[in-house]
Write a protein that holds these residues in place. Structure first.
Motif, PDB file in Angstrom:
ATOM      1  N   SER A  18      24.103   7.678 -70.737  1.00 37.03           N
ATOM      2  CA  SER A  18      24.293   8.412 -71.991  1.00 37.03           C
ATOM      3  C   SER A  18      23.348   9.603 -72.075  1.00 37.03           C
ATOM      4  CB  SER A  18      24.066   7.472 -73.179  1.00 37.03           C
ATOM      5  OG  SER A  18      24.954   6.364 -73.133  1.00 37.03           O
ATOM      6  N   LEU A  19      22.111   9.406 -71.634  1.00 34.36           N
ATOM      7  CA  LEU A  19      21.149  10.518 -71.681  1.00 34.36           C
ATOM      8  C   LEU A  19      21.560  11.644 -70.729  1.00 34.36           C
ATOM      9  CD1 LEU A  19      17.781   8.509 -71.793  1.00 34.36           C
ATOM     10  CD2 LEU A  19      18.944   9.675 -73.677  1.00 34.36           C
ATOM     11  N   TRP A  20      22.080  11.281 -69.547  1.00 34.21           N
ATOM     12  CA  TRP A  20      22.508  12.316 -68.609  1.00 34.21           C
ATOM     13  C   TRP A  20      23.712  13.087 -69.146  1.00 34.21           C
ATOM     14  CZ3 TRP A  20      19.819  14.338 -64.919  1.00 34.21           C
ATOM     15  CH2 TRP A  20      18.857  13.589 -64.240  1.00 34.21           C
ATOM     16  N   LEU A  21      24.587  12.425 -69.883  1.00 32.60           N
ATOM     17  CA  LEU A  21      25.804  13.066 -70.378  1.00 32.60           C
ATOM     18  C   LEU A  21      25.599  13.786 -71.704  1.00 32.60           C
ATOM     19  CD1 LEU A  21      28.476  10.317 -69.583  1.00 32.60           C
ATOM     20  CD2 LEU A  21      28.032  12.422 -68.325  1.00 32.60           C
ATOM     21  N   ALA A  22      24.465  13.568 -72.341  1.00 35.14           N
ATOM     22  CA  ALA A  22      24.241  14.164 -73.659  1.00 35.14           C
ATOM     23  C   ALA A  22      24.377  15.690 -73.654  1.00 35.14           C
ATOM     24  CB  ALA A  22      22.874  13.737 -74.189  1.00 35.14           C
ATOM     25  N   CYS A  28      30.395  20.442 -75.244  1.00 34.88           N
ATOM     26  CA  CYS A  28      31.790  20.297 -75.665  1.00 34.88           C
ATOM     27  C   CYS A  28      31.916  20.393 -77.186  1.00 34.88           C
ATOM     28  CB  CYS A  28      32.351  18.973 -75.169  1.00 34.88           C
ATOM     29  SG  CYS A  28      32.531  18.862 -73.370  1.00 34.88           S
ATOM     30  N   VAL A  29      30.966  19.803 -77.911  1.00 36.99           N
ATOM     31  CA  VAL A  29      31.018  19.857 -79.374  1.00 36.99           C
ATOM     32  C   VAL A  29      30.813  21.275 -79.869  1.00 36.99           C
ATOM     33  CG1 VAL A  29      29.853  19.084 -81.479  1.00 36.99           C
ATOM     34  CG2 VAL A  29      30.311  17.454 -79.640  1.00 36.99           C
ATOM     35  N   MET A  30      29.883  21.997 -79.247  1.00 33.27           N
ATOM     36  CA  MET A  30      29.604  23.367 -79.704  1.00 33.27           C
ATOM     37  C   MET A  30      30.780  24.309 -79.458  1.00 33.27           C
ATOM     38  SD  MET A  30      25.574  24.083 -78.870  1.00 33.27           S
ATOM     39  CE  MET A  30      25.740  23.704 -77.127  1.00 33.27           C
ATOM     40  N   THR A  31      31.531  24.089 -78.395  1.00 28.97           N
ATOM     41  CA  THR A  31      32.661  24.965 -78.081  1.00 28.97           C
ATOM     42  C   THR A  31      33.972  24.496 -78.690  1.00 28.97           C
ATOM     43  OG1 THR A  31      33.024  23.781 -76.013  1.00 28.97           O
ATOM     44  CG2 THR A  31      31.611  25.718 -75.910  1.00 28.97           C
ATOM     45  N   LEU A  57      33.127   8.373 -67.735  1.00 31.30           N
ATOM     46  CA  LEU A  57      31.870   8.584 -67.003  1.00 31.30           C
ATOM     47  C   LEU A  57      30.832   7.509 -67.310  1.00 31.30           C
ATOM     48  CD1 LEU A  57      31.451  12.466 -67.306  1.00 31.30           C
ATOM     49  CD2 LEU A  57      32.384  11.144 -65.397  1.00 31.30           C
ATOM     50  N   PHE A  58      31.000   6.797 -68.407  1.00 32.59           N
ATOM     51  CA  PHE A  58      30.039   5.735 -68.725  1.00 32.59           C
ATOM     52  C   PHE A  58      30.158   4.566 -67.744  1.00 32.59           C
ATOM     53  CE2 PHE A  58      30.240   7.983 -72.778  1.00 32.59           C
ATOM     54  CZ  PHE A  58      28.903   8.019 -73.138  1.00 32.59           C
ATOM     55  N   TRP A  59      31.253   4.490 -67.001  1.00 30.75           N
ATOM     56  CA  TRP A  59      31.441   3.419 -66.009  1.00 30.75           C
ATOM     57  C   TRP A  59      31.364   3.942 -64.573  1.00 30.75           C
ATOM     58  CZ3 TRP A  59      34.069   3.625 -70.624  1.00 30.75           C
ATOM     59  CH2 TRP A  59      33.921   2.524 -71.462  1.00 30.75           C
ATOM     60  N   PRO A  87      34.642  22.967 -70.913  1.00 32.63           N
ATOM     61  CA  PRO A  87      33.426  22.289 -70.441  1.00 32.63           C
ATOM     62  C   PRO A  87      33.606  20.835 -70.026  1.00 32.63           C
ATOM     63  CG  PRO A  87      32.899  23.664 -72.305  1.00 32.63           C
ATOM     64  CD  PRO A  87      34.387  23.734 -72.141  1.00 32.63           C
ATOM     65  N   ALA A  88      34.508  20.097 -70.681  1.00 29.80           N
ATOM     66  CA  ALA A  88      34.661  18.676 -70.335  1.00 29.80           C
ATOM     67  C   ALA A  88      35.177  18.480 -68.923  1.00 29.80           C
ATOM     68  CB  ALA A  88      35.601  18.000 -71.341  1.00 29.80           C
ATOM     69  N   ASN A  89      35.809  19.523 -68.327  1.00 24.27           N
ATOM     70  CA  ASN A  89      36.283  19.384 -66.943  1.00 24.27           C
ATOM     71  C   ASN A  89      35.138  19.278 -65.939  1.00 24.27           C
ATOM     72  OD1 ASN A  89      38.799  21.332 -68.170  1.00 24.27           O
ATOM     73  ND2 ASN A  89      39.330  19.497 -66.992  1.00 24.27           N
TER      74      ASN A  89
END
Length: 382
Positions: A18-22, A28-31, A57-59, A87-89
């Motif tokens: 979770s920390l790496w993906l933050a 993604c939220v900002m865009t 990605l969490f798994w 960005p999510a790509n």
């Protein structure tokens, strides 16, 4: 410091992911609000597609290849639908790094080639296909891939070091146990020599006292005193050496006398089986060592019945005292030859060794009519 961080990360893998993906989630939220693609899918579609790419990605730690396949297929269908990359790509690159880190080289190479193909499709969609642009994107992807391979190599190297350290520690402990066993064997030989010498002295003094008790009472008294002194010295020496042999063992402070024929009935009743005990003939006094051998033989035979006889098995223990031998027979009505045998069992071998010490013999075999029989014959001294 780094060791503590690594141990903490191993205990909380999901939190570390979770920390790496933050940062990627934050981007993604900002865009999200300003998203306008060539084929607009709306804010809801953008958020749903971003979640579909990021949630797997969490798994990725436990299923790296599956996660890479999922995010790659989602990105491919996104390209087929004409939706621009966003960005999510980047989840494809994160999954690529995980595959390179945790999988063998052939899977890492396949993931790298799939990512390169995805870069080419994205450039075609953007109408920016050029050698310099493709080369720049390729360098970026290959850098991520090589970084993952390096992390994989380092991880395997550290695992190899840990395995070698554990093996060296086990070998060291094994060598220490072997050295202790060799030393205790030497002490046992010394104990035999000391006890044999002192017992020889006692026998000689006792014979001398027997001859001198009528003709020279004073000499007989001195011989008896020598017997007492020698016996005490032998007992003290034996206790010292046996104490060394017993230390660090499960019975280090256990000085309970070894069981004999007097405890046989207690053994039969406490075996957990329906057992009958029959004694025929005139019981004779046997040496303690021989009594212990008989006790262990019956104990091992009843244990085998309990383990292999099956439910409802009954046993019969027969002891027949003769003029020159003691016959011990343990029979049961269990599964006999149909019972599974333990490949690493040493019970029958231990029976034969114990009984052979006293000149006896043991036979153990399934009975023709069913069940199992253990038959032992031990000579009885006159």
């Amino acid at each position: 410091m780094f060791g503590k961080i690594r141990a903490w990360s191993q205990r909380h893998p999901k939190l570390v992911d979770s920390l790496w993906l933050a940062p990627l989630v934050g981007l993604c939220v900002m865009t999200a609000i300003s998203y306008t693609g060539r084929a607009p899918i709306g804010l809801g579609g953008y958020l749903a597609l971003s979640a579909a790419l990021l949630v797997p990605l969490f798994w990725r730690g436990s299923h790296p290849r599956v996660v890479f396949a999922i995010v790659s297929l989602i990105s491919f269908f996104q390209w087929l639908a004409g939706v621009d990359a966003f960005p999510a790509n980047a989840a494809v690159l994160v999954a690529l790094y995980t595959v390179a880190t945790r999988c063998v080289f052939r899977w890492a190479l396949a993931a790298c080639l799939v990512s390169e193909f995805g870069i080419f499709l994205a450039l075609v969609q953007w109408d920016t296909v050029s050698l310099s642009t493709f080369f720049g994107c390729t360098v970026f992807v290959v850098t991520i891939w090589l970084t993952g391979l390096y992390a994989n190599t380092r991880h395997r190297y550290l695992e190899g070091l840990e395995e070698r350290a554990e093996r060296a520690e086990r070998e060291r402990d094994h060598q220490a146990r072997m050295a202790a066993a060799a030393e205790r064997a030497r002490i046992a030989r010394e104990l035999h020599d000391v006890v044999a010498h002192n017992v020889s002295v006692i026998i000689v003094q006792a014979d001398g006292a027997g001859y001198a008790i009528d003709s020279d009472p004073e000499q007989a008294r001195k011989a008896v005193q020598a017997i007492s002194r020698t016996g005490r010295e032998a007992l003290a020496e034996m206790r010292r050496m046996v104490g060394v042999l017993r230390e660090d063992g499960p019975g280090a402070a256990d000085y309970t006398p070894q069981p004999g024929l007097a405890q046989l009935e207690e053994l039969v009743h406490g075996s957990g089986l329906p057992v009958d005990l029959r004694v025929t003939g005139v019981p004779q006094e046997l040496p303690e060592g021989e009594q212990l051998a008989v006790y262990r033989l019956v104990q091992e035979a009843l244990t085998n019945t309990l383990k292999h006889g099956g439910p409802g098995a009954r046993a019969l223990v027969e002891m027949e005292y003769g003029m020159h031998e003691l016959v011990v027979r343990v029979t049961d009505d269990g599964r006999g030859a149909a019972a599974p045998r333990s490949p690493d069992g040493h019970g029958l071998l231990g029976m034969r060794e114990r009984v052979s010490m006293y000149g006896g013999a043991v036979q153990a075999a399934p009975r023709p009519g069913g069940g199992f029989e253990v038959l032992a014959r031990l000579p009885v001294a006159a």
